[in-house]
Design a protein around this motif. Structure first.
Motif, PDB file in Angstrom:
ATOM      1  N   GLN A  61      24.162  31.668  35.230  1.00  0.00           N
ATOM      2  CA  GLN A  61      24.176  30.618  36.243  1.00  0.00           C
ATOM      3  C   GLN A  61      23.015  29.643  36.021  1.00  0.00           C
ATOM      4  OE1 GLN A  61      26.474  29.842  38.591  1.00  0.00           O
ATOM      5  NE2 GLN A  61      27.695  31.435  37.593  1.00  0.00           N
ATOM      6  N   SER A  62      21.890  30.148  35.524  1.00  0.00           N
ATOM      7  CA  SER A  62      20.737  29.270  35.287  1.00  0.00           C
ATOM      8  C   SER A  62      21.043  28.227  34.219  1.00  0.00           C
ATOM      9  CB  SER A  62      19.507  30.086  34.894  1.00  0.00           C
ATOM     10  OG  SER A  62      19.763  30.878  33.746  1.00  0.00           O
ATOM     11  N   ALA A  63      21.834  28.585  33.215  1.00  0.00           N
ATOM     12  CA  ALA A  63      22.217  27.609  32.191  1.00  0.00           C
ATOM     13  C   ALA A  63      23.093  26.517  32.791  1.00  0.00           C
ATOM     14  CB  ALA A  63      22.935  28.302  31.037  1.00  0.00           C
ATOM     15  N   LYS A  64      24.030  26.922  33.642  1.00  0.00           N
ATOM     16  CA  LYS A  64      24.903  25.938  34.293  1.00  0.00           C
ATOM     17  C   LYS A  64      24.098  25.028  35.224  1.00  0.00           C
ATOM     18  CE  LYS A  64      28.706  29.250  34.037  1.00  0.00           C
ATOM     19  NZ  LYS A  64      29.607  30.156  34.790  1.00  0.00           N
ATOM     20  N   TRP A  65      23.133  25.625  35.917  1.00  0.00           N
ATOM     21  CA  TRP A  65      22.273  24.837  36.805  1.00  0.00           C
ATOM     22  C   TRP A  65      21.431  23.852  35.992  1.00  0.00           C
ATOM     23  CZ3 TRP A  65      16.898  24.675  36.841  1.00  0.00           C
ATOM     24  CH2 TRP A  65      16.313  23.983  37.917  1.00  0.00           C
ATOM     25  N   TYR A  66      20.847  24.334  34.901  1.00  0.00           N
ATOM     26  CA  TYR A  66      20.000  23.476  34.069  1.00  0.00           C
ATOM     27  C   TYR A  66      20.825  22.355  33.435  1.00  0.00           C
ATOM     28  CZ  TYR A  66      15.817  22.670  31.134  1.00  0.00           C
ATOM     29  OH  TYR A  66      14.694  22.156  30.535  1.00  0.00           O
ATOM     30  N   GLN A  67      22.046  22.665  33.049  1.00  0.00           N
ATOM     31  CA  GLN A  67      22.942  21.643  32.509  1.00  0.00           C
ATOM     32  C   GLN A  67      23.175  20.529  33.526  1.00  0.00           C
ATOM     33  OE1 GLN A  67      27.165  22.573  32.254  1.00  0.00           O
ATOM     34  NE2 GLN A  67      27.228  21.822  30.141  1.00  0.00           N
ATOM     35  N   ASN A  68      23.321  20.900  34.785  1.00  0.00           N
ATOM     36  CA  ASN A  68      23.509  19.892  35.832  1.00  0.00           C
ATOM     37  C   ASN A  68      22.253  19.046  36.014  1.00  0.00           C
ATOM     38  OD1 ASN A  68      25.114  18.806  38.179  1.00  0.00           O
ATOM     39  ND2 ASN A  68      23.330  19.585  39.286  1.00  0.00           N
ATOM     40  N   VAL A  69      21.080  19.696  35.899  1.00  0.00           N
ATOM     41  CA  VAL A  69      19.821  18.953  36.012  1.00  0.00           C
ATOM     42  C   VAL A  69      19.722  17.915  34.897  1.00  0.00           C
ATOM     43  CG1 VAL A  69      17.302  19.144  35.850  1.00  0.00           C
ATOM     44  CG2 VAL A  69      18.592  20.806  37.201  1.00  0.00           C
ATOM     45  N   THR A  70      20.033  18.309  33.669  1.00  0.00           N
ATOM     46  CA  THR A  70      19.928  17.363  32.554  1.00  0.00           C
ATOM     47  C   THR A  70      20.971  16.257  32.668  1.00  0.00           C
ATOM     48  OG1 THR A  70      21.421  18.597  31.079  1.00  0.00           O
ATOM     49  CG2 THR A  70      19.083  19.207  31.042  1.00  0.00           C
ATOM     50  N   ALA A  71      22.139  16.574  33.221  1.00  0.00           N
ATOM     51  CA  ALA A  71      23.213  15.568  33.332  1.00  0.00           C
ATOM     52  C   ALA A  71      22.931  14.540  34.425  1.00  0.00           C
ATOM     53  CB  ALA A  71      24.546  16.252  33.588  1.00  0.00           C
ATOM     54  N   THR A  72      22.394  15.004  35.538  1.00  0.00           N
ATOM     55  CA  THR A  72      22.153  14.115  36.688  1.00  0.00           C
ATOM     56  C   THR A  72      20.744  13.546  36.702  1.00  0.00           C
ATOM     57  OG1 THR A  72      21.447  15.948  38.118  1.00  0.00           O
ATOM     58  CG2 THR A  72      23.810  15.427  38.060  1.00  0.00           C
ATOM     59  N   ARG A  73      19.848  14.139  35.901  1.00  0.00           N
ATOM     60  CA  ARG A  73      18.427  13.770  35.910  1.00  0.00           C
ATOM     61  C   ARG A  73      17.870  13.882  37.307  1.00  0.00           C
ATOM     62  NH1 ARG A  73      16.308  13.976  30.993  1.00  0.00           N
ATOM     63  NH2 ARG A  73      14.557  12.733  31.802  1.00  0.00           N
ATOM     64  N   THR A  74      18.334  14.887  38.043  1.00  0.00           N
ATOM     65  CA  THR A  74      17.928  15.083  39.429  1.00  0.00           C
ATOM     66  C   THR A  74      17.663  16.555  39.670  1.00  0.00           C
ATOM     67  OG1 THR A  74      19.309  13.224  40.140  1.00  0.00           O
ATOM     68  CG2 THR A  74      18.585  14.762  41.840  1.00  0.00           C
TER      69      THR A  74
END
Length: 470
Positions: A454-467
């Motif tokens: 789940q942390s990888a999916k969360w981090y992927q969202n952080v990099t995609a949204t820059r938020t």
């Protein structure tokens, strides 16, 4: 007034919509050769210090296969790309390109492995951040004395020059040596890491003396022979966890200051200010005299050495994981000489103490005292069990990144990037049970199957949204 209103509007917007990550702020993940590659004796690679150390003690777990990234590196790059990372930090195994650690035997297959890896990253617009030395010293160099041998500086310089010649056209960020504190205290002082030496009163300081000169040698080689053509940056990776004083008493505040100097200043002072911290010089000389030595156990730099080491950093690499507490303790009795007696403080062990602001305090302290041109968080993360729904890891990384961004946005500290440790579960220097990865590695599978947590999916969202969803 207008600037103040703009600042307030920015902070309100950030608080309502999550914390925006500046476009120039780099997001990445880290690994190390010995912990992920495997292929310990394939294609001409020589044995490393850690190979021999674990084999000789018949350890139940070792790095012979690890994550098998020697064969699965393309899959690892695909994961880095899918995560949307700006950079991938990895290390070069010295004995894979120089089997004995010396230039008389150069292994082309090892050279090609890293060249292929670096070119593949560049093709995907991923910045390679390369660690030249992450603990896996060639066995032959260790047998010559390792970090206790002053000639190590020249061996390391030869190796560094070679990797610059091979890879400098593609690499912008170089890290000379990873975590000197752990190398010297863990390997040469307390003996819980390779090479397992218990030289806590003197070898630990000789290690630091040689190590810093080796770092400086690599930096000077790049600065004098490669910088004009490639314009890269070179730094040292220092591990440092912030510690709060247990109370605000003058004694506990002094304990905190001493901790900072013996843990962080030991390495940062020579590189950024010149010479060892004065408190180290004074305390070790004082205790050495009472212990019956004719001179301090802390080697004395010549002025030429001070000048050679000082200024050898284009940026500050920081590995940081926890925040602790320290307090004053009575002066240790004179007996067996030891680093722990030299520092002379009490570390408070409280497993429930959690203070994520410590990363903000750390970078502010580094910024104010050492004035580096930039700071790169080269490692930060959390150990868990073998689970995919790793909410604890997400919470810690989010909290630390939140405080780090406060340092960037509010305190104006020049932190230009953050790297999570680690890209995947790996061999944590003696154990596969310690899981730091955002991607799970199945060590029971011959294929070493990777599965996103789940942390990888969360981090992927952080990099995609820059938020950052704070």
């Amino acid at each position: 007034m207008l600037k103040w209103l703009v600042c307030v509007a920015f902070l309100i917007t950030n608080s309502l919509a999550g914390k925006k990550i500046p476009d120039t702020f780099l997001l990445g993940a880290s690994s190390a050769a010995f912990q992920i590659e495997g292929g310990w004796n394939e294609d001409g690679k020589g044995p490393s210090l850690w190979d021999t150390y674990l084999h000789d003690k018949n350890a139940s777990e070792n790095g012979d296969i690890a994550c098998d990234s020697y064969h699965k590196w393309r899959e690892d790059i695909a994961n880095v790309k899918s995560l949307g990372l700006d950079f991938y930090r990895f290390s070069i195994a010295w004995s894979r390109i120089l089997p004995s650690g010396t230039l008389n035997n150069i292994n082309q297959e090892g050279i090609d492995y890293y060249l292929n890896l670096i070119k593949a990253l560049k093709a995907e617009n991923i910045e390679p951040v390369v660690t030249i030395y992450h603990w896996d010293m060639p066995q032959h160099v260790h047998e010559l004395g390792g970090f206790l041998n002053p000639q190590f500086v020249d061996y390391f310089g030869d190796y560094a020059r070679l990797v610059f010649e091979l890879y400098a056209p593609y690499v912008k960020y170089w890290l000379t040596i990873n975590e000197p504190f752990m190398i010297c205290l863990g390997g040469y002082g307390l003996g819980f890491m390779a090479p397992g030496l218990n030289l806590i009163g003197d070898g630990v300081y000789q290690c630091g003396y040689v190590l810093l000169k080796a770092h400086a040698k690599a930096y000077r080689i790049y600065d004098e022979e490669f910088r004009e053509k490639y314009n890269g940056q070179v730094g040292l990776v220092i591990n440092f966890d912030w510690a709060e004083p247990l109370t605000n008493s003058s004694q506990d505040l002094e304990a905190q200051r001493r901790y900072q100097e013996f843990a962080l200043g030991w390495w940062a002072n020579p590189v950024y200010l010149g010479n060892w911290p004065q408190v180290m010089i004074d305390r070790i000389a004082y205790r050495s005299k009472l212990e019956g030595f004719s001179r301090s156990r802390l080697p004395e730099f010549t002025q030429e050495e001070i000048d050679y080491i000082n200024g050898t950093s284009d940026f500050f690499g920081l590995n940081t994981y926890n925040v602790g507490q320290v307090k004053y303790g009575p002066e240790p009795t004179i007996g067996l000489p030891a680093y722990t007696s030299d520092i002379g403080i009490v570390v408070v062990n409280d497993p429930d103490y959690y203070h994520p602001r410590g990363i903000r305090d750390s970078v502010n302290h580094i910024h104010k005292k050492y004035r580096p041109r930039g700071i790169l968080i080269t490692e930060n993360g959390k150990m868990t069990g073998d689970i995919l729904d790793d909410q604890g890891r997400i919470s810690l990384i989010r909290d630390y990144m939140d405080n780090l961004l406060d340092a960037v946005l509010e305190d104006r500290v020049n932190v230009f990037g953050y790297s999570v440790w680690s890209l995947m579960d790996n061999f944590e220097w003696g154990s596969y049970e310690k899981r730091f990865g955002i991607i799970r590695t199945d060590f029971d599978s011959p294929n070493r199957t990777r599965t996103w947590k789940q942390s990888a999916k969360w981090y992927q969202n952080v990099t995609a949204t820059r938020t950052l969803d704070v």
